[in-house]
Design a protein around this motif. Sequence first.
Motif, PDB file in Angstrom:
ATOM      1  N   ASN A 263     -27.899 -73.561  22.220  1.00  0.00           N
ATOM      2  CA  ASN A 263     -27.222 -72.272  22.340  1.00  0.00           C
ATOM      3  C   ASN A 263     -25.824 -72.310  21.724  1.00  0.00           C
ATOM      4  O   ASN A 263     -24.963 -71.516  22.074  1.00  0.00           O
ATOM      5  N   PHE A 264     -25.616 -73.260  20.787  1.00  0.00           N
ATOM      6  CA  PHE A 264     -24.304 -73.385  20.156  1.00  0.00           C
ATOM      7  C   PHE A 264     -23.999 -72.181  19.284  1.00  0.00           C
ATOM      8  O   PHE A 264     -24.907 -71.614  18.641  1.00  0.00           O
ATOM      9  N   ASN A 265     -22.742 -71.802  19.197  1.00  0.00           N
ATOM     10  CA  ASN A 265     -22.305 -70.790  18.240  1.00  0.00           C
ATOM     11  C   ASN A 265     -22.375 -71.380  16.839  1.00  0.00           C
ATOM     12  O   ASN A 265     -22.409 -72.602  16.656  1.00  0.00           O
ATOM     13  N   TYR A 266     -22.353 -70.518  15.844  1.00  0.00           N
ATOM     14  CA  TYR A 266     -22.251 -70.992  14.470  1.00  0.00           C
ATOM     15  C   TYR A 266     -20.818 -71.406  14.208  1.00  0.00           C
ATOM     16  O   TYR A 266     -19.866 -70.819  14.740  1.00  0.00           O
TER      17      TYR A 266
ATOM     18  N   LYS B 274     -26.222 -78.651   9.678  1.00  0.00           N
ATOM     19  CA  LYS B 274     -25.615 -79.728  10.471  1.00  0.00           C
ATOM     20  C   LYS B 274     -25.252 -79.211  11.861  1.00  0.00           C
ATOM     21  O   LYS B 274     -24.844 -78.064  12.016  1.00  0.00           O
ATOM     22  N   VAL B 275     -25.394 -80.071  12.850  1.00  0.00           N
ATOM     23  CA  VAL B 275     -25.068 -79.718  14.226  1.00  0.00           C
ATOM     24  C   VAL B 275     -23.958 -80.650  14.725  1.00  0.00           C
ATOM     25  O   VAL B 275     -24.110 -81.875  14.693  1.00  0.00           O
ATOM     26  N   ASP B 276     -22.860 -80.062  15.134  1.00  0.00           N
ATOM     27  CA  ASP B 276     -21.737 -80.820  15.691  1.00  0.00           C
ATOM     28  C   ASP B 276     -21.865 -80.783  17.217  1.00  0.00           C
ATOM     29  O   ASP B 276     -21.482 -79.796  17.861  1.00  0.00           O
TER      30      ASP B 276
ATOM     31  N   ALA C  29     -21.265 -76.741  17.958  1.00  0.00           N
ATOM     32  CA  ALA C  29     -21.329 -75.764  16.864  1.00  0.00           C
ATOM     33  C   ALA C  29     -22.409 -76.180  15.870  1.00  0.00           C
ATOM     34  O   ALA C  29     -22.692 -77.374  15.700  1.00  0.00           O
ATOM     35  N   ALA C  30     -23.030 -75.192  15.234  1.00  0.00           N
ATOM     36  CA  ALA C  30     -24.051 -75.452  14.226  1.00  0.00           C
ATOM     37  C   ALA C  30     -23.674 -74.732  12.931  1.00  0.00           C
ATOM     38  O   ALA C  30     -23.331 -73.552  12.957  1.00  0.00           O
TER      39      ALA C  30
END
Length: 321
Positions: free
Chosen positions: A140-143, A159-161, A166-167
């Motif tokens: 459910n990460f924000n962009y 990429k996913v941080d 964040a994505a």
Amino acid sequence: MKKLFYVLALSLSTINPALSNPPSTFSEAKVIAKQKIYLDQANSTEGDLYCGCKWTWIGKSGGRIDADSCGLQARKQDTRAERTEWEHIVPAWTFGHQRQCWQSGGREHCVSNDPVFKAMEANLFNLYPAVGEVNGDRSNFNYGVATQVEPQYGQCKTKVDFDQRAAEPRDEVKGLVARTTFYMFDRYNLNMSRQQQQLLMAWDKQFPVTSWEKERNKRITAIMGHPNPFVTKERSWTQGYKPLGDGVVIGVTAKSAQSPKTTTASRSESAGRIIGNSKSHVYHLPEGCPSYDKVSSKNQVTFESESAAKSAGYRKAGNCK
């Protein structure tokens, strides 16, 4: 003049809600999305949302990823990386947390009690096939911007941080996810942080609408009864934009129409239509089906034809004559 009138009439009929049949549940939406929007995209150059991978359809709405087509490598979950999943571009957690139903009992409670949430969950503009593992990692990460993150999925550019939650999607879809997010927040009167607005406004400007995004919008419009106005440029998101909440009004109206206290007049509006049960995915004809009037109002879905019902993944009730 006649030609102009014909084009205008055709345009209006395309987005007329009376002629559309939007899905009422997430399960139904996935089947319709496969058959009406993405069926011919499995082997296209566009690929899935996050990695641009091709896939092979399996079952009603699933798919198996062709890793070689995009240089995909699993980060940790081999099995999940091999399948497509339906990504909510704006996560259900994000829009659900802005609904009272979520505070009262989470996602299941929202599905059972909030018609606006159900509409958001089943909204075709917000759905896109994606590599399962990347979908799961995005959660459910924000962009956001993940410049400090090394490639995680082979040649897949998303990429996913995890530290910053964040994505960052690949460049090819940054404009699409921005305009989809604008649409969802505008239609359902959601609150977006200033930082998220600034990022998505930049992506919207940097990555203009593509020919596929226009075609996707056209296909979804025919089903939903309205376009994404941020794709057609009827609306533009600016800092401090005030959402119109079109979908909230429609959702409330839909709840009233499906209430157990439905009047005789409102029941007559659906007379002659095919009634489906969103729980069992069985449909009933107005004649020859003894359970036609016995489907619970909260589970009722109407179709204009049997072919429309079958296209949505429904089957005829076994007791129909």
